[in-house]
Design a protein around this motif. Structure first.
Motif, PDB file in Angstrom:
ATOM      1  N   GLN A 134      32.436  41.337  47.218  1.00 48.36           N
ATOM      2  CA  GLN A 134      33.747  41.730  46.922  1.00 48.36           C
ATOM      3  C   GLN A 134      34.673  42.334  48.313  1.00 48.36           C
TER       4      GLN A 134
ATOM      5  N   ARG B  60      44.900  43.416  36.298  1.00 50.56           N
ATOM      6  CA  ARG B  60      44.594  43.202  35.090  1.00 50.56           C
ATOM      7  C   ARG B  60      44.993  44.299  34.213  1.00 50.56           C
TER       8      ARG B  60
ATOM      9  N   SER C 277      44.519  40.760  41.760  1.00 47.76           N
ATOM     10  CA  SER C 277      45.412  40.401  40.684  1.00 47.76           C
ATOM     11  C   SER C 277      45.342  41.735  39.628  1.00 47.76           C
TER      12      SER C 277
ATOM     13  N   PRO D 125      27.845  38.520  44.929  1.00 47.30           N
ATOM     14  CA  PRO D 125      29.186  38.976  45.378  1.00 47.30           C
ATOM     15  C   PRO D 125      29.109  40.351  46.034  1.00 47.30           C
TER      16      PRO D 125
ATOM     17  N   ILE E 162      40.229  36.116  33.688  1.00 50.25           N
ATOM     18  CA  ILE E 162      39.595  36.948  34.977  1.00 50.25           C
ATOM     19  C   ILE E 162      40.846  37.193  35.860  1.00 50.25           C
TER      20      ILE E 162
ATOM     21  N   PHE F 268      39.771  35.554  46.465  1.00 52.95           N
ATOM     22  CA  PHE F 268      40.808  35.876  45.828  1.00 52.95           C
ATOM     23  C   PHE F 268      41.623  36.733  46.145  1.00 52.95           C
ATOM     24  N   LYS F 269      43.154  36.861  45.834  1.00 48.70           N
ATOM     25  CA  LYS F 269      43.979  38.025  45.856  1.00 48.70           C
ATOM     26  C   LYS F 269      43.800  38.929  44.901  1.00 48.70           C
TER      27      LYS F 269
ATOM     28  N   ASP G 100      31.590  36.302  46.278  1.00 49.14           N
ATOM     29  CA  ASP G 100      33.047  36.508  45.986  1.00 49.14           C
ATOM     30  C   ASP G 100      33.681  37.648  46.728  1.00 49.14           C
ATOM     31  N   PHE G 101      34.859  37.395  46.879  1.00 49.55           N
ATOM     32  CA  PHE G 101      35.722  38.317  47.712  1.00 49.55           C
ATOM     33  C   PHE G 101      36.984  38.494  47.286  1.00 49.55           C
ATOM     34  N   ILE G 102      37.349  39.953  47.107  1.00 47.66           N
ATOM     35  CA  ILE G 102      38.851  40.043  46.788  1.00 47.66           C
ATOM     36  C   ILE G 102      39.528  40.668  47.739  1.00 47.66           C
TER      37      ILE G 102
HETATM   38  N1  5AD Z   1      41.618  40.064  40.855  1.00 49.52           N
HETATM   39  C1  5AD Z   1      41.120  39.167  41.837  1.00 49.52           C
HETATM   40  N2  5AD Z   1      39.805  38.810  41.669  1.00 49.52           N
HETATM   41  C2  5AD Z   1      38.938  39.204  40.604  1.00 49.52           C
HETATM   42  N3  5AD Z   1      37.873  38.906  40.353  1.00 49.52           N
HETATM   43  C3  5AD Z   1      37.578  39.509  39.237  1.00 49.52           C
HETATM   44  N4  5AD Z   1      38.587  40.212  38.801  1.00 49.52           N
HETATM   45  C4  5AD Z   1      39.663  40.154  39.540  1.00 49.52           C
HETATM   46  C5  5AD Z   1      40.852  40.663  39.792  1.00 49.52           C
HETATM   47  N5  5AD Z   1      41.371  41.504  39.047  1.00 49.52           N
HETATM   48  C6  5AD Z   1      36.917  37.998  41.125  1.00 49.52           C
HETATM   49  C7  5AD Z   1      35.739  38.805  41.525  1.00 49.52           C
HETATM   50  C8  5AD Z   1      34.609  38.261  40.723  1.00 49.52           C
HETATM   51  C9  5AD Z   1      35.067  36.755  40.537  1.00 49.52           C
HETATM   52  C10 5AD Z   1      34.498  35.904  39.275  1.00 49.52           C
HETATM   53  O1  5AD Z   1      36.507  37.088  40.189  1.00 49.52           O
HETATM   54  O2  5AD Z   1      35.603  38.669  42.918  1.00 49.52           O
HETATM   55  O3  5AD Z   1      33.427  38.410  41.342  1.00 49.52           O
END
Ligand code: 5AD
Ligand code: SF4
Length: 473
Positions: A277, A351, A349, A275, A53, A346-347, A315-317
Motif C-alpha cells: 500500500q 469510503r 478514495s 500488497p 472497494i 489507485f488514488k 497494491d498501492f494507494i
Molecule cells: N481507496 C483506494 N484504494 C483502495 N483499496 C482499498 N480501499 C481503497 C480506498 N479506499 C485498494 C487497496 C487494496 C485493493 C484491493 O484496493 O490497495 O489492496
C-alpha cells in the motif's frame, strides 16, 4: 416454480471473490430451473454482483440499473417479466437505500445470503423490493451446493475457491471489514471436497481466495487448527490438480510454514500478491497496516531466499490523507528496491464509514493524479523488464482458451502472464512446455517445444471454449 427453464444473467464487478460468488450463485440457481445466459436482453433474472472497494461504485450501479429498467419495461410491455437483483458489497453497504432510489429492483442481498438465493427469489415474487443483508449465524458455505460439474467445465481449467472471508484488520481506508464482516475460515474438509469436485470436472489450477487469505486458520482433519501452509501441502496431494495459487495476502500473516511452502511445493506457483500500500512508515502507521517498510523488506528477502524466481505483485494507494511528497518518494523507493512483476495502484478514495474518510488532511485530486502517474510509470517499466527477462526462456503453460488469431491458444505462465502460442484446440486444458520467442507490449508469444504435453484433461474442446466473464477492475 413452473417446469419451464429460465435464464439468469450475472454481471460481476470487482475482485476475484465476486467472480467466485457469481459462480456459486449460478450453481445454486441451476436446480431451481435457471440456466446461465451471456446476454442480458432475454434474461428472466438479472443479478448485479457489485463492488464497493473504491470510487463511485454505488453510482455505477444506479446508472446500470437505469439502463436495465428500460429493458425490464420493454419486457413487461410484451407481457413478459424480468426480475432484478443487486448482490455484493454495494448491496451490503446500501441495503434499503437501493430499493428506495431504484424501485425497479426486486431483491437486494448481501454476500452472506447467497445460499438462500432460490428462496429469496421465490419470496421476492410476492414482495417486490425484498432486502436481505443479514450476517447469518448459519454457515453459508455448508449450505451452498458443490460446484456443478457441467458449469465448472464450461468455466475452463482454472477455478477460484474461497477458503476465507471477511477481515479483522481494519486498515483505515478499507470497507471490507464492514461489507464482508469478521474473518471466517472454512474447514479443511469443506475445502478439500470442493477442490476435489473442481478437479473431477477438469480443473487443473485452483486459486485459493480470501480477503486476507493467509490469515486462514481452519479446522484440519486431525481436529487441530491448520494454517495456510499446511492446507496447501494437503491440497497439493490431490491427483490431477497441477497448480495452486492464493490471493490476497497481508504481509503480517506470512508465517514460516507458508513461506517454506513456496520452497518445497512444486505445485505452488512462483507468484505472490503481497500488497504493501505505501512505502512510508508514517503512512503505513496512519493506515493501520501494523508493519514497517523494513518489516516488508525482510519478508521479501525471506520469501526470495526459499524461492528465488518468485514474482511479486502488489497494491498501492497514493494520496492517502496526510501523504507528503517525501512519503510518496518513499513509496517509489520501496518499489525500486523490491521490484514487482505486476501491480495495481489507485488514488485514495474516501469510503464512507472508514476512519480515513473523516481526516482533514485529504490530498488534492491533482496531486493524487500526478503521483499515480509517476508510480504507474515505474511499475509499468518494472513489468516490461520482467516480461523481457522471459525472452528465450522455457516454461510450462496451462492452455486456457482460444487466442487472438486462428490456430493460437492463450495460456498462463507460472508467473501469471498471458502467453499466446500456436497450438491446436485439442490442447485446451492441458499443460505444455513452450519457449518464449517474442515479448510485446501487452502479451508474450511462444512456440511449443518438442517435449510432449504431460498433463491430461477430460474437458471437451467445446466446453472449455466458453469464456468466463471478465472481472472489471
Ligand atoms: N481507496 C483506494 N484504494 C483502495 N483499496 C482499498 N480501499 C481503497 C480506498 N479506499 C485498494 C487497496 C487494496 C485493493 C484491493 O484496493 O490497495 O489492496
Ligand atoms: Fe481491507 Fe485488506 Fe486491510 Fe483487510 S487487510 S482491511 S481487506 S486492505
Amino acid at each position: 416454480m413452473s417446469d419451464a427453464r429460465k435464464t439468469v444473467f450475472v454481471k460481476t464487478y470487482g475482485c476475484q471473490m465476486n467472480v467466485y460468488d457469481s459462480d456459486r450463485m449460478t450453481d445454486a440457481l441451476l436446480p431451481s430451473g435457471y440456466d446461465v445466459t451471456e446476454t442480458i436482453e432475454g434474461a428472466d433474472l438479472v443479478i448485479l454482483n457489485t463492488c464497493h472497494i473504491r470510487e463511485k461504485a454505488a453510482e455505477k450501479v444506479y446508472s446500470e440499473l437505469g439502463r436495465i429498467r428500460k429493458l425490464k419495461e420493454a419486457r413487461e410491455a410484451q407481457g413478459g417479466s424480468m426480475m432484478i437483483g443487486v448482490a455484493g458489497c454495494v448491496a451490503q453497504a446500501e441495503g434499503e437505500e437501493i430499493v428506495r432510489r431504484s424501485p425497479v429492483v426486486d431483491l437486494v442481498f448481501g454476500p452472506q445470503s447467497y445460499h438462500k438465493l432460490p428462496d429469496l427469489i421465490d419470496k421476492a415474487k410476492d414482495t417486490r423490493g425484498l432486502v436481505d443483508t443479514d450476517f447469518p449465524v448459519e454457515d453459508k458455505f455448508a449450505a451452498l451446493p458443490k460446484p456443478d460439474k457441467k458449469l465448472t467445465q464450461a468455466r475452463g481449467s482454472t477455478a477460484f475457491l474461497t477458503v476465507q472471508e471477511g477481515c479483522d484488520k481494519f486498515c483505515a481506508f478499507c470497507v471490507v471489514p464492514y461489507t464482508r464482516g469478521a474473518e471466517v475460515s472454512r474447514s479443511v474438509a469443506q475445502i478439500q471436497a470442493e477442490a476435489q469436485a473442481l478437479v473431477e470436472a477438469g480443473v487443473r489450477e485452483i486459486t485459493l481466495l480470501g480477503q486476507n487469505v493467509n490469515a486462514w486458520h481452519g479446522e484440519g482433519q486431525d481436529g487441530r487448527e491448520w494454517g495456510l501452509g499446511e492446507l496447501l501441502h494437503h491440497l497439493a496431494d490431490i491427483e490431477g490438480l497441477e497448480r495452486l495459487r492464493y490471493t490476497t495476502s497481508h504481509p503480517g500473516d506470512m508465517d514460516d510454514a507458508l513461506i517454506d511452502a513456496h520452497g518445497s511445493l512444486d505445485k505452488l506457483m512462483p507468484y505472490l500478491h503481497l500488497p504493501v500500500q505505501s512505502g512510508s512508515d508514517a503512512i503505513l502507521k496512519a493506515m493501520n497496516r501494523r508493519h514497517t517498510r523494513e518489516d516488508y523488506f525482510r519478508l521479501v528477502d525471506r520469501i526470495r531466499s526459499v524461492r528465488d524466481d518468485i514474482a511479486l505483485s502488489g497494491d498501492f494507494i497514493v494520496g492517502f490523507p496526510g501523504e507528503t511528497d517525501q512519503d510518496f518518494e518513499d513509496t517509489l523507493d520501496l518499489v525500486r528496491r523490491v521490484t514487482y512483476a505486476q501491480a495495481y495502484s489507485f488514488k485514495y478514495s474516501p469510503r464512507p464509514g472508514t476512519p480515513a474518510a473523516d481526516s482533514e488532511e485529504q490530498v488534492p485530486e491533482d496531486v493524487k493524479s500526478e503521483r499515480l502517474y509517476r508510480l504507474q510509470d515505474l511499475l509499468k517499466e518494472q513489468q516490461a523488464a520482467f516480461n523481457q527477462s522471459c525472452l528465450g526462456r522455457e516454461m510450462d503453460l496451462l492452455l486456457e482458451r482460444p487466442g487472438r488469431m486462428d490456430g493460437q491458444l492463450v495460456g498462463r505462465s507460472p508467473w501469471l502472464q498471458a502467453v499466446q502460442v500456436e497450438a491446436p484446440q485439442s490442447l485446451i486444458g492441458q499443460i505444455a512446455r513452450v519457449r518464449i520467442d517474442k515479448v510485446g507490449n501487452n502479451s508474450l508469444f511462444a512456440s511449443l517445444t518438442d517435449t510432449p504435453v504431460w498433463a491430461h484433461s477430460e474437458i471437451s474442446e467445446q466446453d472449455s471454449q466458453a469464456e468466463r466473464s471478465l472481472v472489471e477492475h
